[in-house]
Design a protein around this motif. Structure first.
Motif, short mmCIF file in Angstrom:
data_model
loop_
_atom_site.label_atom_id
_atom_site.label_comp_id
_atom_site.label_asym_id
_atom_site.label_seq_id
_atom_site.Cartn_x
_atom_site.Cartn_y
_atom_site.Cartn_z
N UNK A 183 0.82 -1.21 0.00
CA UNK A 183 0.00 0.00 0.00
C UNK A 183 0.86 1.27 0.00
N UNK A 184 0.48 2.19 -0.85
CA UNK A 184 1.18 3.48 -0.88
C UNK A 184 2.39 3.48 -1.80
N UNK A 185 2.81 2.31 -2.25
CA UNK A 185 4.01 2.27 -3.09
C UNK A 185 3.61 2.33 -4.56
N UNK A 533 3.03 -0.01 4.99
CA UNK A 533 2.34 1.06 4.27
C UNK A 533 3.35 2.19 4.11
#
Lengths: 572, 203
Positions: A183-185, A533
């Motif tokens: 997540x977030x990458x 995250x």
């Protein structure tokens, strides 16, 4: 708490340090990307050593044009020459790079595993079977210059199997990067090494099929008797579609990615302009692939494709310069730690740059025409690429292969704590870097000078060339001996460390900023306690990302988590 | 609260990238399809360059006495176009949770594929081109053989997805495998269209 992802079908075992497989069936049946990556690397290192020895023998044979000392005739020389080069690329460098990607990519993108983990295991064992058959085909008088038609067919088939295995491994790598990031990458936040493996894999997926297509043609032509014995020497050029400049800069793509991550870490100053680094690496991939695509089935003789090659070679210099310039900022302003990893990455980049600049020599004449004339439509083909068909390009290839070897040594030193739970020997590492770099430059220099002196690119029935060719070939052979020293050194260093007893403790990071340094060394099955995250390209120092190594957000932070952030800051 | 999740909730202020693990099979199939298509294009490129070289010297490309009729290739091309519609009919049906229609569409697609392979066999028979007597024939058989192998692979993919659909493996919520098979099938049809134009039409 909101459920945002389906649960895994099986629970991961408790996180701790990984226990390496102790039996052969556990090794063969493992779906852990770390075990698979180590298998690629170990197999690649052993074959890389063998390939350098064989290339060195061929080099010394070429330093005496009057006759044959190690082999009986020109056909056997062609087989020796070809085996060394094919094994260097498909048995050594490519598998090691694929292995590094297989090991590192899930760790760097915060994924618990590869996509299609069983498929990744299948790829490495298919490669091993293929490479065994490939070597067997040479031993049984097949391959380029081979006298046994059946084993020439086996050569084409086994090389195709090797290429398919590598393609499958690259498919899995690219799929993992595209679909399994945490997540977030977003793609512009992946570490430079992962990005370089992504570009490298896409290139492989689009270029290796062209090699397989050529091998299909070879297969049917030899099988049905349309490629007579005398023409089989020409098969030495089959892999040239992948291994001549500027296509060979394909291997330089991971070199740049590794350099950006390693130098950023070992100077305690991560490379600024992260997106610019990614763009430069991507640009090199486009350059290399464009030349490969447009020159397919051309024998690199003077034709319209060479105009594209000129642009390709020139354009390859800019991305390499771009990445080196960006990491130069870290070198100037960071705190230098003179490690094998740092020196190796820097030297690998410089040797790669030297190769790309030198390869412009072959383009000097047409570039001059391009500048002088208003409309660059009428090249004098007799003057264009006058070095084509000589060992000039073999010299460029040697330098790029050596640069890749140096980058591999650098990467193994940098990520050894993750790979094997302990660091590699620095003296051996420095010896390996120095040998590979010096050897590569000498190999390149000798072959380039011999090419300028009209030595033919491919082995022919009688070795011929100008007056000084023997001396130039001797220079190249001495360079190859140094490359052998480097290969033996890195293999002994890495495999000795891998087989040493004891286990690593803790993340053991070099104050790295990317996710692999947030977990144990070596990481356990599943990699992270919780899926991380991230909120930036430098999740361990941005102070906000949850790196998956401690409690969930909202819980009290632990000292270990604080260390992840403060280690690097305090060292700056 | 006893709910256990693999992932923690993402704060609203997080700049979210792509979601975790979306459609891995679809991505992998796309990459493999692209690789296959490039490889086949390379094979055809080699054929075209060889053909151009022979014609440049005033030579005749096809072996003496060999003709390639147009009826069968055109009929196969039409069949392939129909098969693209039928395979996406299967996708559309699954998206509507209509498993019965999906199975019919899959069956029709497989029938089209089988028809193409069978008609290729018939075409090669009436071409009457001995494989071992000319390099041109060897090249043509190579192109046709690889195309048939790709079509067979696409049929195998569709068979697997048909079985999984029959077993209830796909629905409107998850039809990734069906869509992946359709994508691979489309690639196989694209490969045939190259063969159709480069060999059968322009000879």
């Amino acid at each position: 708490m909101t459920v945002i992802e389906t649960r895994p079908e099986t629970e991961a075992p408790p996180i701790g340090n990984a226990v390496p497989p102790k039996t052969l069936d556990a090794l063969v049946g493992s779906s852990d990307h770390k075990t698979i990556g180590r298998t690629w690397i170990a197999g690649g290192l052993v074959l890389l050593t063998a390939a350098t020895v064989i290339s060195g023998l061929a080099g010394f044979e070429a330093s005496d044009l009057g006759g044959f000392a190690l082999v009986e005739d020109g056909d056997q020389f062609a087989q020796l020459w070809s085996l060394g080069r094919v094994l260097f690329l498909f048995g050594g460098v490519l598998p090691i790079l694929v292995g590094l990607g297989t090991f590192l990519v899930p760790l760097q993108i915060g994924a618990p595993a590869l996509a299609f983990a069983r498929g990744a295991s299948g790829a490495v064992w298919t490669w091993m079977v293929g490479i065994g058959l490939l070597i067997g085909s040479y031993v049984l008088n097949g391959g380029p210059g081979g006298g046994q038609g059946d084993f020439v067919v086996l050569w084409a088939t086994s090389l195709g199997v090797v290429a398919l295995a590598l393609m499958w491994a690259m498919t899995i790598l690219a799929t993992t990067i595209l679909g399994a990031r945490t997540r977030g990458m977003s793609l512009d936040r992946v570490p430079a090494t992962t990005w370089s493996f992504f570009v490298f894999s896409l290139f492989g997926l689009l270029a290796l099929p062209l090699l397989i297509a050529e091998l299909v043609i070879v297969y049917v032509q030899v099988r049905h008797g349309f490629l007579p014995l005398g023409s089989r020497l020409g098969l030495t050029g089959v892999v040239d579609s992948l291994s001549l400049a500027p296509t060979i800069y394909w291997l330089g793509i991971p070199v740049l990615g590794i350099a950006a991550d390693v130098i950023g870490t070992h100077t305690s100053r991560p490379v600024r302009a992260h997106r610019a680094v990614l763009a430069s690496i991507g640009m090199l991939g486009i350059t290399a692939f464009a030349s490969e695509f447009f020159s397919f089935a051309s024998s690199r003789t003077a034709d319209f494709n060479n105009e594209l090659l000129i642009i390709g070679v020139a354009a390859s210099i800019l991305p390499i310069l771009g990445v080196l310039g960006l990491v130069g900022d870290s070198l100037r302003q960071g705190t230098l730690r003179m490690t094998t990893a740092l020196l190796g990455s820097l030297i690998a980049g410089l040797v790669l740059l030297l190769a790309s600049v030198t390869s412009l020599l072959a383009q000097a004449a047409p570039v001059a025409v391009f500048i002088d004339e208003d409309t660059p439509v009428s090249f004098d083909l007799d003057r264009v690429l006058v070095l084509n068909g000589t060992t000039f390009h073999d010299g460029i290839r040697g330098m790029v292969l050596a640069a890749t070897m140096v980058a591999i040594i650098s990467a193994l030193h940098h990520w050894a704590p993750k790979l094997w739970g302990r660091r590699l020997s620095e003296p051996l590492g420095l010896l390996g870097v120095a040998s590979a770099a010096a050897g590569g430059v000498l190999w390149g220099l000798g072959s380039i000078l011999a090419g300028i002196d009209d030595q033919a690119a491919y082995p022919v029935a009688d070795l011929v060339g100008g007056e000084n060719v023997e001396f130039f070939n001797l220079i190249a052979a001495v360079g190859m001996v140094l490359v052998v020293v480097a290969a033996v050194t890195v293999t002994v260093n890495a495999l000795g460390t891998a087989l040493a007893k004891g286990s690593g403790k803790g993340p053991d990071r070099w104050t790295g900023a990317t996710l692999e340094w947030a977990t144990a060394s070596p990481p356990a099955f599943g990699n992270f306690e919780r899926a991380p995250v991230v909120r930036s390209a430098l999740p361990l120092i941005d102070g906000k990302s949850d790196t998956g190594s401690g409690p969930a957000p909202g819980d009290d932070a632990t000292a270990a988590d604080d260390d992840a952030t403060t280690d690097l800051e305090s060292s700056r | 609260m006893t709910d256990v999740t693999l992932y923690d909730a993402i704060p609203i202020d997080v700049d979210q990238g792509e979601p975790a693990r979306p459609r891995l099979l679809l991505i992998a199939t796309s990459l493999v399809s692209a690789a296959f298509f490039v490889g086949y294009s390379g094979l055809v490129g080699f054929y075209l360059s060889e053909r151009a070289a022979v014609r440049a010297t005033g030579g005749q490309w096809l072996p003496e006495g060999v003709t390639i009729p147009l009826t069968q290739p055109n009929f196969m091309m039409t069949t392939m176009v129909f098969s693209v519609f039928s395979v996406y009919w299967a996708v559309s049906s699954i998206r509507g949770n209509d498993r019965a229609n999906a199975l019919v569409a899959f069956g029709l697609t497989l029938m089209f594929g089988f028809a193409q392979i069978a008609q290729t066999g018939f075409l090669l028979t009436i071409m009457d081109m001995p494989a071992a007597e000319s390099s041109q024939a060897v090249l043509i058989y190579s192109l046709v053989g690889v195309q048939v192998a790709m079509m067979a692979a696409a049929m195998g993919y569709v068979v697997v997805m048909t079985i999984r659909t029959f077993g209830g493996g796909y629905s409107a919520k998850d039809y990734e495998g069906v869509l992946s098979a359709a994508m691979f099938w489309t690639m196989a049809v694209g490969v045939y269209s190259i063969l159709w134009y480069a060999v059968y039409i322009t000879k």
